[in-house]
Design an enzyme around this catalytic site. Structure first.
Site, mmCIF file in Angstrom:
data_model
loop_
_atom_site.group_PDB
_atom_site.id
_atom_site.type_symbol
_atom_site.label_atom_id
_atom_site.label_comp_id
_atom_site.label_asym_id
_atom_site.label_seq_id
_atom_site.Cartn_x
_atom_site.Cartn_y
_atom_site.Cartn_z
ATOM 1 N N LYS A 256 -6.943 -4.730 -2.974
ATOM 2 C CA LYS A 256 -7.781 -5.505 -2.054
ATOM 3 C C LYS A 256 -8.849 -4.290 -1.244
ATOM 4 O O LYS A 256 -8.528 -3.199 -1.855
ATOM 5 C CB LYS A 256 -6.884 -5.749 -0.806
ATOM 6 C CG LYS A 256 -6.005 -4.977 -0.060
ATOM 7 C CD LYS A 256 -5.120 -5.021 0.531
ATOM 8 C CE LYS A 256 -4.750 -3.334 1.219
ATOM 9 N NZ LYS A 256 -5.550 -2.765 1.992
ATOM 10 N N HIS B 260 -11.054 1.059 -3.038
ATOM 11 C CA HIS B 260 -12.017 0.854 -2.240
ATOM 12 C C HIS B 260 -12.906 1.294 -3.403
ATOM 13 O O HIS B 260 -12.710 2.311 -4.288
ATOM 14 C CB HIS B 260 -12.149 1.563 -1.351
ATOM 15 C CG HIS B 260 -11.114 1.262 0.100
ATOM 16 N ND1 HIS B 260 -11.327 -0.307 0.507
ATOM 17 C CD2 HIS B 260 -10.630 1.655 0.478
ATOM 18 C CE1 HIS B 260 -9.734 -0.139 1.334
ATOM 19 N NE2 HIS B 260 -9.619 1.358 1.894
ATOM 20 N N SER C 269 -15.317 1.330 5.396
ATOM 21 C CA SER C 269 -14.749 2.051 6.087
ATOM 22 C C SER C 269 -14.539 3.166 6.084
ATOM 23 O O SER C 269 -13.209 3.788 7.124
ATOM 24 C CB SER C 269 -12.891 1.705 5.898
ATOM 25 O OG SER C 269 -12.612 1.987 4.948
ATOM 26 N N ALA D 222 0.330 0.621 6.504
ATOM 27 C CA ALA D 222 0.971 1.374 7.153
ATOM 28 C C ALA D 222 1.870 0.027 8.388
ATOM 29 O O ALA D 222 0.556 -1.052 8.573
ATOM 30 C CB ALA D 222 0.004 1.901 8.161
ATOM 31 N N GLU E 218 -13.903 -4.862 5.061
ATOM 32 C CA GLU E 218 -12.612 -4.806 5.667
ATOM 33 C C GLU E 218 -12.111 -5.293 5.193
ATOM 34 O O GLU E 218 -11.974 -6.407 4.943
ATOM 35 C CB GLU E 218 -12.377 -3.723 6.336
ATOM 36 C CG GLU E 218 -11.000 -3.095 7.051
ATOM 37 C CD GLU E 218 -10.980 -1.614 6.238
ATOM 38 O OE1 GLU E 218 -10.857 -2.541 4.602
ATOM 39 O OE2 GLU E 218 -10.230 -1.045 6.315
ATOM 40 N N CYS F 168 -2.524 -2.375 7.417
ATOM 41 C CA CYS F 168 -2.145 -2.889 6.548
ATOM 42 C C CYS F 168 -0.758 -3.622 6.384
ATOM 43 O O CYS F 168 -0.301 -5.384 6.527
ATOM 44 C CB CYS F 168 -2.301 -3.022 5.320
ATOM 45 S SG CYS F 168 -4.268 -1.628 4.822
ATOM 46 N N HIS G 101 -10.868 6.899 1.104
ATOM 47 C CA HIS G 101 -9.244 7.575 0.869
ATOM 48 C C HIS G 101 -8.548 6.219 0.111
ATOM 49 O O HIS G 101 -9.308 5.622 -0.161
ATOM 50 C CB HIS G 101 -8.394 7.113 1.954
ATOM 51 C CG HIS G 101 -8.246 5.623 2.348
ATOM 52 N ND1 HIS G 101 -9.385 5.886 3.553
ATOM 53 C CD2 HIS G 101 -7.812 4.025 2.758
ATOM 54 C CE1 HIS G 101 -9.047 4.395 3.996
ATOM 55 N NE2 HIS G 101 -8.669 3.682 3.286
ATOM 56 N N ASP H 146 0.945 -1.086 0.107
ATOM 57 C CA ASP H 146 0.290 -0.261 0.098
ATOM 58 C C ASP H 146 0.722 1.670 -0.290
ATOM 59 O O ASP H 146 0.558 2.028 0.190
ATOM 60 C CB ASP H 146 -1.265 -0.197 0.963
ATOM 61 C CG ASP H 146 -2.108 -0.990 0.936
ATOM 62 O OD1 ASP H 146 -1.808 -2.062 0.016
ATOM 63 O OD2 ASP H 146 -2.969 -1.491 1.690
ATOM 64 N N ASP I 76 -4.656 -0.649 -2.234
ATOM 65 C CA ASP I 76 -5.773 -0.607 -1.157
ATOM 66 C C ASP I 76 -6.437 0.405 -2.409
ATOM 67 O O ASP I 76 -6.021 1.244 -2.959
ATOM 68 C CB ASP I 76 -5.594 0.924 -0.357
ATOM 69 C CG ASP I 76 -6.714 0.750 0.783
ATOM 70 O OD1 ASP I 76 -7.026 -0.663 1.749
ATOM 71 O OD2 ASP I 76 -7.167 1.451 2.338
HETATM 72 C C1 VGL Z 1 -4.860 1.157 5.462
HETATM 73 C C2 VGL Z 1 -6.145 2.055 7.090
HETATM 74 C C3 VGL Z 1 -6.688 2.216 6.356
HETATM 75 C C4 VGL Z 1 -3.480 0.271 6.098
HETATM 76 C C5 VGL Z 1 -5.769 -0.022 4.560
HETATM 77 O O1 VGL Z 1 -3.308 0.180 4.125
HETATM 78 O O2 VGL Z 1 -2.882 0.512 6.304
HETATM 79 N N1 VGL Z 1 -4.796 1.584 6.885
HETATM 80 N N2 VGL Z 1 -6.992 1.003 4.785
HETATM 81 ZN ZN ZN Z 2 -8.394 1.206 3.462
#
Ligand code: VGL
Ligand code: ZN
Length: 193
Positions: free
Chosen positions: A100, A58, A64, A135, A107, A139, A75, A14, A56
């Site tokens: 994903k 979405h 989420s 992060a 989620e 993830c 995001h 990510d 990510d």
């Molecule tokens: C993530 C929060 C929401 C990540 C993804 O990639 O860590 N964190 N969606």
């Molecule tokens: Zn996300």
């Protein structure tokens, strides 16, 4: 020292514009890992090892997102500018991209959740994953956990991860859990030659 074998792959989690400073869900200092990841990319590609990159991805009304009652600002909406990989990240042409959390009602913090990542890796004979990205406390943590549950060995690239730290102790907790699960913590200097 770690000597990469034909059963190793690099998995970048990510590293997308929305998770970088200025993005919709910025991870503090998330941009600092990009030059480090570029060194890992060079190292693995020079040795003929595959690079995987999760993203990510979405729908605009993902569960989420805060307007839907979720914890996060919107995001990484599929196809948007914020969902693009960091432009400075030198992903090779042949990178295997894994999208994903594409389903509105689910989620998915892990790159293995609702994807064919495990099968793709198994088909290539991959047994060990070198994992970095964003992060640490979401993830990366969930991807490392699922990698181990799926039978892969994990080397966590501790010089190429950053945490959101919604609570200040989240990063330390995530690192503790990954170590307990059996992830090996490494930095670029631990790689052979
Ligand atoms: C993530 C929060 C929401 C990540 C993804 O990639 O860590 N964190 N969606
Ligand atoms: Zn996300």
């Amino acid at each position: 020292m770690i000597k990469p074998t034909s059963q190793d792959a690099l998995l970048i989690v990510d590293v997308q514009k929305d998770f970088l400073p200025g993005g919709a869900l910025a991870v503090p200092k998330g941009d600092e890992i990009i030059p480090v990841l570029n060194r890992y990319i060079d190292y693995f590609t020079a040795r003929g090892r595959p690079v995987f990159a999760t993203r990510d991805w979405h729908p605009p009304d993902h569960c989420s997102f805060q307007p839907q009652g979720g914890p996060w600002p919107p995001h990484c909406i599929a196809g948007s500018d914020g969902a693009r990989f960091a432009p400075e990240l030198k992903l090779p042409e042949e990178t295997e991209v894994v999208s994903k959390a594409t389903e509105k009602t689910r989620e998915a913090y892990s790159g293995f959740q609702g994807t064919h990542l495990a099968e793709k890796l198994q088909r290539l004979g991959i047994q060990r994953l070198f994992i970095g990205g964003l992060a640490t406390d979401y993830c990366v943590l969930n991807t490392v956990r699922d990698a181990i549950v799926n039978g892969f060995e994990v080397c966590l690239l501790t010089d190429a991860i950053r945490a959101v730290n919604v609570h200040p102790e989240d990063e330390a907790k995530a690192l503790d859990e990954m170590r307990r699960l059996g992830a090996r913590f490494i930095t670029f200097e631990d790689l052979d030659e």
